[in-house]
Scaffold this active site. Structure first.
Site, PDB file in Angstrom:
ATOM      1  NE  ARG A 240      -3.434   2.133   3.027  1.00 18.35           N
ATOM      2  CZ  ARG A 240      -4.602   2.621   2.570  1.00 18.35           C
ATOM      3  NH1 ARG A 240      -5.260   1.985   1.640  1.00 18.35           N
ATOM      4  NH2 ARG A 240      -5.101   3.735   3.053  1.00 18.35           N
TER       5      ARG A 240
ATOM      6  CB  ILE B  22      -5.147   6.139  -0.996  1.00 16.43           C
ATOM      7  CG1 ILE B  22      -5.119   4.602  -1.022  1.00 16.43           C
ATOM      8  CG2 ILE B  22      -4.452   6.654   0.259  1.00 16.43           C
ATOM      9  CD1 ILE B  22      -3.671   4.028  -1.083  1.00 16.43           C
ATOM     10  CB  SER B  23     -10.452   4.004   0.125  1.00 13.64           C
ATOM     11  OG  SER B  23     -10.990   4.549  -1.057  1.00 13.64           O
ATOM     12  CD  GLN B  24     -11.430   3.323   7.355  1.00  9.67           C
ATOM     13  OE1 GLN B  24     -12.475   3.490   6.731  1.00  9.67           O
ATOM     14  NE2 GLN B  24     -11.392   3.175   8.656  1.00  9.67           N
TER      15      GLN B  24
END
Ligand code: SAH
Length: 204
Positions: free
Chosen positions: A25, A51-53
């Site tokens: 990530r 960027i999403s959780q």
């Protein structure tokens, strides 16, 4: 991240957990914020986008019920991280991003990391991506007032659409399965995504 954030909150699909363990990530994030990559939050990636959780990525991926054979369409490439997770679990991934700079960066990163089965397209994803339709699964990673009608047309009968649907600043994750040409919908987790901007989304 997997054992402290995902498993305790109910992510059970072993294949999803394995993909979340595997994809780096931090490499999808701008260097100055990489130290936050495995924290329990969304993070800025520039151009006003995020960027999403990790948990949100895991929930949405689990809802897609991927078996490895699917052709998937993602709307909202952002960093390319969700697309990389999808490509670990599906056969082919098309992902549409409206901001050309983000699309270019994401494609370069995906190629560099060996995610060659992901195709990044620049455009308004609220109209889907007709030339590769139909899709087994469609995932929208920006907040929509409702599921854009072109996406319902472009998903196969029996296929699944997952999207955050609701108000501009707060939504609920919606999962729809296409039965007799219409989506049969169920709702899960509350969430807050950046807006989906386009013809069948929010205005600028
Ligand atoms: N899935 C991404 C996070 C997405 S953030 C990741 O893993 O990093 C939402 C993204 O949707 C933003 O990059 C935004 O520019 C994009 N977006 C918003 N409206 C869009 C539209 N109509 N078509 C395609 N992308 C859109």
């Amino acid at each position: 991240m997997v054992s402290s954030q995902l498993v305790p909150r109910g992510i059970r699909d072993e294949k999803v957990l394995a993909a979340m363990r595997k994809v780096p990530r931090h490499l999808f994030m701008p260097a100055p914020v990489r130290y936050t990559a495995y924290d329990d939050m969304a993070m800025s990636i520039g151009e006003g986008q995020t960027i999403s959780q990790p948990y949100m990525v895991a929930v949405m991926t689990e809802l897609l019920e991927l078996t490895g054979t699917e052709k998937v369409l993602e709307i909202g490439t952002g960093s390319g991280y969700q697309a990389a997770i999808l490509s670990e679990l599906a056969a082919e991934v098309y992902t549409v991003e409206r901001i050309a700079l983000l699309a270019e960066r994401a494609q370069a990163k995906l190629n560099e990391l060996g995610y060659g089965s992901v195709h990044v397209v620049v455009g308004d994803g609220t109209i889907g991506f007709e030339s590769e339709a139909p899709y087994d699964r469609i995932i929208v990673t920006a907040a929509a007032p409702e599921i854009p009608a072109p996406l319902v047309r472009q998903v196969k009968e029996g296929g699944i659409v997952v999207a955050p649907v609701g108000e501009r600043y707060s939504q609920i994750l919606l999962k729809g399965r296409k039965v007799n040409g219409r989506l049969v919908e169920e709702y899960s987790t509350p969430c807050a995504f950046v807006p989906l901007i386009g013809e069948h989304g929010w205005k600028e």
